[in-house]
Structures are given as structure tokens and as C-alpha cells.
Design a protein around this motif. Structure first.
Motif, mmCIF file in Angstrom:
data_model
loop_
_atom_site.group_PDB
_atom_site.id
_atom_site.type_symbol
_atom_site.label_atom_id
_atom_site.label_comp_id
_atom_site.label_asym_id
_atom_site.label_seq_id
_atom_site.Cartn_x
_atom_site.Cartn_y
_atom_site.Cartn_z
ATOM 1 N N GLU A 113 -2.186 13.211 -19.257
ATOM 2 C CA GLU A 113 -2.583 11.808 -19.128
ATOM 3 C C GLU A 113 -1.919 11.130 -17.933
ATOM 4 O OE1 GLU A 113 -3.112 11.868 -23.925
ATOM 5 O OE2 GLU A 113 -1.392 10.842 -23.046
ATOM 6 N N ILE A 114 -0.666 11.477 -17.642
ATOM 7 C CA ILE A 114 0.000 10.947 -16.451
ATOM 8 C C ILE A 114 -0.750 11.383 -15.196
ATOM 9 C CG2 ILE A 114 2.050 11.271 -14.996
ATOM 10 C CD1 ILE A 114 2.642 9.244 -17.050
ATOM 11 N N ALA A 115 -1.117 12.669 -15.137
ATOM 12 C CA ALA A 115 -1.834 13.177 -13.960
ATOM 13 C C ALA A 115 -3.182 12.496 -13.798
ATOM 14 C CB ALA A 115 -1.997 14.693 -14.069
ATOM 15 N N MET A 116 -3.875 12.261 -14.892
ATOM 16 C CA MET A 116 -5.173 11.580 -14.829
ATOM 17 C C MET A 116 -5.013 10.156 -14.320
ATOM 18 S SD MET A 116 -7.857 13.433 -15.891
ATOM 19 C CE MET A 116 -9.030 12.366 -16.741
ATOM 20 N N TYR A 117 -3.973 9.467 -14.786
ATOM 21 C CA TYR A 117 -3.758 8.078 -14.378
ATOM 22 C C TYR A 117 -3.404 8.000 -12.895
ATOM 23 C CZ TYR A 117 -2.207 3.227 -14.584
ATOM 24 O OH TYR A 117 -2.068 1.869 -14.363
ATOM 25 N N LYS A 168 6.062 2.871 -6.866
ATOM 26 C CA LYS A 168 5.922 1.416 -6.773
ATOM 27 C C LYS A 168 4.489 0.988 -7.031
ATOM 28 C CE LYS A 168 9.718 0.739 -3.468
ATOM 29 N NZ LYS A 168 10.061 0.406 -2.061
ATOM 30 N N ARG A 169 3.535 1.708 -6.463
ATOM 31 C CA ARG A 169 2.130 1.318 -6.646
ATOM 32 C C ARG A 169 1.709 1.483 -8.103
ATOM 33 N NH1 ARG A 169 -2.799 3.651 -6.577
ATOM 34 N NH2 ARG A 169 -2.060 5.707 -5.899
ATOM 35 N N ILE A 170 2.147 2.572 -8.737
ATOM 36 C CA ILE A 170 1.802 2.781 -10.142
ATOM 37 C C ILE A 170 2.453 1.719 -11.017
ATOM 38 C CG2 ILE A 170 1.982 4.376 -12.082
ATOM 39 C CD1 ILE A 170 1.996 6.649 -10.033
ATOM 40 N N ALA A 171 3.713 1.381 -10.718
ATOM 41 C CA ALA A 171 4.417 0.364 -11.499
ATOM 42 C C ALA A 171 3.711 -0.981 -11.421
ATOM 43 C CB ALA A 171 5.859 0.234 -11.006
ATOM 44 N N GLU A 172 3.123 -1.303 -10.284
ATOM 45 C CA GLU A 172 2.353 -2.540 -10.153
ATOM 46 C C GLU A 172 1.011 -2.427 -10.875
ATOM 47 O OE1 GLU A 172 2.009 -3.084 -5.981
ATOM 48 O OE2 GLU A 172 4.131 -3.610 -5.689
ATOM 49 N N ARG A 173 0.396 -1.268 -10.774
ATOM 50 C CA ARG A 173 -0.947 -1.090 -11.342
ATOM 51 C C ARG A 173 -0.948 -1.198 -12.865
ATOM 52 N NH1 ARG A 173 -3.941 4.600 -11.667
ATOM 53 N NH2 ARG A 173 -5.835 3.945 -12.760
ATOM 54 N N VAL A 174 0.105 -0.692 -13.523
ATOM 55 C CA VAL A 174 0.106 -0.709 -14.987
ATOM 56 C C VAL A 174 0.068 -2.137 -15.529
ATOM 57 C CG1 VAL A 174 1.267 1.507 -15.235
ATOM 58 C CG2 VAL A 174 2.633 -0.579 -15.092
ATOM 59 N N ASN A 175 0.446 -3.117 -14.716
ATOM 60 C CA ASN A 175 0.445 -4.501 -15.175
ATOM 61 C C ASN A 175 -0.959 -5.080 -15.300
ATOM 62 O OD1 ASN A 175 3.286 -4.807 -15.360
ATOM 63 N ND2 ASN A 175 3.407 -5.052 -13.124
#
Length: 413
Positions: free
Chosen positions: A137-141, A115-122
Motif C-alpha cells: 500500500e505504501i508503494a501504491m500511494y 516532504k511531498r508525501i507528508a504534504e499530500r497526506v493532508n
């Protein structure tokens, strides 16, 4: 890539069917939709590859060990032995210090983290517009320069084949990648186009002739000059300052392929053509097909996928026909042709199909245990290596004891 969402029983979602957007394979664009649909009732999102086998009971037992109210990033860790270009030389002083998940073994996000990542990508997309090696790249993000969770190693996410005697406790296992679906495509059905330029006529072209040219029934070299001794074909396109044949050549060469009436066309790199012929048995030449190592550009903002040219690009004849009819071309002489073709394929609705057997970089730019599961089709780049030795170790038959060969290659080169 397939995806499983778990509470007590799974919902299985295929990312390419989640929506019409072609970029869902890169996960972050798909995450908001996944969270909104499934994290209301589920505790975990588990990502799997086509090659991943799942023992559901073992997986549920593993996940039950972790508190679902916390942020968890679970998987089987991979680590780089040395800085590599495909990871932008990250952690150059100690590349082994950073862990990222082996996607084929599966990996999981708790819903609070998802949920937090889904909000952050915006509001905070990844720093780079390019998607090259997604698992790193996923791990870095997620790690977010230490502000987010690092990967938690889970031994039950296994990379061994299902037939191995040591997989009894495994939640996941891996199918060895098979690239044959039937009788190999005939040698005569493949037209090979090799891009070059005058400065490489004396060193790189002889390497192709010394190694894999013999496996091609129909092969042509395209250059910025006509050289009768190779021979090369000059398509009237100048060379660029980067030392490569102008990127428009690749588009122009498609017309040459079409005149040959071959079923498939291939462009450049160090190749193992017999393995390619086996792989192409999995695809219908009557459909518009493009195959290679898939990269992405701007995928969080309606970007596009493309096949990176260094690893080689394969087109079916129907795909070539559609590209030519669609009027695709480069806007400038130094436009990157692989990205231009990616935009064209997206516009025409031709899918970009990823195969892990194509490689944009050298063998030691990849984790050796990943290569040990493969029979690679291609490698690229000549930096600080002996290209003939690389070909003999990785692309010449027979190939056995692969991890040992990679170690030996590093020591010798």
C-alpha cells in the motif's frame, strides 16, 4: 518498526515512541512529524524492521550514489506472481509488473519525496481506509498511478541472513524470525475457541479435527446451534447473512475463556499450536496482551488498529479481564467482531501486537520468499485449495525446503 534518519551519522527513532498515537506503525501518519523534525538537516529517511541488520558504512555508500535533491524511493523489490486478495487483486492482468519493497530488507525515501508525501497526506489520503499489507500500500500511494516514482531496486538492500557468505556488500541483512524467548507456554495454559456455524459443521469442522485439534488441551466450538456430535456450544447468538457465526460470539466467548482460567485464548483458523506456544513465551501473561496479524482502519484520521480475525486472535487472561470489565460488545449482530475488538482495545489502551507468523489468507496469496523466512503459525480461507494439503505443507512438522514446498503446493492444488 524502527526508523533511521541519515546524513553522515544516524538518528534512530522508534516509531511507537515518536508520539502517543498507536497508528504510527502505518508510516503515513508519522511522516509529517518525521519530516518536520529531521529533514531540515538530513537527506534520507530509512525504514527498518526489528529483524533488519544494518551495515552503516555500506548503507552510507549506497545512499551516496543517489542525488539527494531528487525524489527517490529505494528498496529491495517484491513482485506478486498472481493477483491476490491481500492486494485487492491490483494489476490483475500482470501482477508481476508492480514492485513494492521488502520491508525486512529496509527501504528509503529521499527527503524531497518524503516532504511531498507528508504534504499530500493532508489533502489526499489513500483511497482505502484499510491498512492490510503496508509494504504494498505504501508503494501504491507513492507511485500515485504513475504520477510518482516507482520503487528503484537496490541490490545492497539484502534479504539474506547476516551469516550468509554472499552478504559482504550488503547494506542490510535479515535475521531469520525467531519465535521463542524461553520455555514454551504449557499446553494447558491455552484455551482455544473455534467459531463456526451450522453450514460448516459438515466440511470445515472435520478439517480442524483432522489436523490441529489434537494439539489443544482445551478447545470449544461455538456455533449458531447446539450439535452434540461435534460438540458445539450455542451462545444464543444468531447466524449472519455472510455465513459466519454472528460476530458477537467472539466477545461472548471471552467470558467462557475467563471461566476456564487459562493464561491465553485463541480464536479459529488453521493453527500450529506448538509454534504458538513458543511465540507466547515472549510475552508476559500478567500483562494485557493481544497478538495476531495487525490491520488498521482510518489510521490517517485517528482510527484504530485491530487483529484480523481470520488469522487468529490471541488474548492474555488479563486482556480478557479488561475487555469484559470495559463493557465491550457489538452494536449489531453482523458487526465485524475483530474491528469491534480493535476499537475496544484502543479505548482501553491495550496494545495491538503484530506478528508476521499469523496470516489472514492462503499461502499462495503471499510472496513465497517471505514465507520461506518463517515458521508460520496460522493460515485462513479455503478457496480453491486442499486445506489438508496446505496444513501438511506449512503447519505440520517437520518443515524443510519451504520454497520447494510452496511451488509443489501450487502445482498440486
Amino acid at each position: 518498526m524502527s526508523l533511521t534518519i541519515l546524513l553522515s551519522s544516524p538518528d534512530v527513532v522508534l516509531l511507537h515512541k515518536l508520539s502517543d498515537y498507536d497508528g504510527n506503525w502505518s508510516v503515513l501518519p508519522a511522516l509529517p512529524r518525521l519530516v518536520s523534525r529531521y529533514c531540515q538537516t538530513s537527506s534520507w529517511i530509512v525504514f527498518l524492521e526489528e529483524e533488519t541488520n544494518v551495515n552503516l558504512n555500506n548503507l552510507l555508500q549506497v545512499l551516496s550514489k543517489f542525488t539527494t535533491r531528487k525524489e527517490w524511493f529505494l528498496g529491495r523489490p517484491l513482485n506478486d506472481d498472481e493477483p491476490t486478495i491481500i492486494h485487492h487483486y491490483a494489476f490483475s492482468e500482470n501482477p508481476y509488473s508492480f514492485s513494492y519493497p521488502d520491508f525486512m530488507a529496509g527501504w528509503a525515501l529521499s527527503c524531497p519525496l518524503a516532504k511531498r508525501i507528508a504534504e499530500r497526506v493532508n489533502y489526499e489520503p489513500p483511497k482505502s481506509d484499510f491498512t492490510i499489507d503496508l509494504q504494498h500500500e505504501i508503494a501504491m500511494y507513492i507511485w500515485e498511478e504513475g504520477r510518482g516514482p516507482a520503487l528503484t531496486a537496490v541490490n545492497e538492500f539484502c534479504s539474506e541472513p547476516q551469516s550468509s557468505f554472499s552478504t559482504g556488500d550488503c547494506a542490510t541483512t535479515v535475521n531469520t524470525y525467531s519465535s521463542a524467548c524461553g520455555k514454551p507456554v504449557q499446553k494447558e495454559d491455552i484455551f482455544v475457541a473455534v467459531k463456526t456455524c451450522q453450514r460448516f459443521h459438515g466440511d470445515r469442522v472435520p478439517l480442524v479435527k483432522q489436523t490441529w485439534e489434537k494439539d489443544a488441551a482445551s478447545l470449544e466450538y461455538y456455533s449458531d446451534i447446539t450439535d452434540p456430535y461435534i460438540p458445539t456450544i450455542h451462545l444464543g447468538v444468531p447466524n449472519t447473512e455472510r455465513g459466519e457465526l454472528s460476530q458477537l460470539c467472539c466477545v461472548n466467548a471471552l467470558d467462557r475463556h475467563y471461566s476456564h482460567r487459562s493464561r491465553e485464548s485463541v480464536f479459529r483458523s488453521f493453527f500450529h499450536l506448538p509454534r504458538l506456544r513458543r511465540l507466547l513465551s515472549c510475552y508476559d501473561p500478567k500483562e494485557a496482551v493481544s497478538v495476531g496479524e495487525r490491520y488498521g482502519y482510518g489510521l490517517l484520521r485517528d482510527g484504530y488498529s485491530y487483529i484480523t480475525g481470520g488469522g487468529g486472535i490471541v488474548f492474555s487472561r488479563v486482556a480478557v479481564q479488561n475487555i469484559l470489565a470495559g463493557g465491550c460488545g457489538c452494536r449489531s449482530s453482523d458487526a465485524p467482531d475483530d474491528m469491534v475488538l480493535g476499537m475496544c482495545l484502543t479505548t482501553l489502551g491495550i496494545p495491538v501486537t503484530h506478528s508476521p507468523l499469523f496470516h489472514q489468507a492462503r499461502p499462495h496469496d503471499y510472496v513465497k520468499e517471505l514465507l520461506a523466512r518463517q515458521n508460520p503459525i496460522s493460515f485462513h480461507k479455503h478457496w480453491n485449495i486442499n486445506p489438508v494439503a496446505i496444513y501438511q505443507h506449512w503447519l505440520a512438522e517437520p518443515r524443510q525446503k519451504r520454497p520447494h514446498l510452496l511451488t509443489k503446493t501450487r502445482e498440486e492444488l
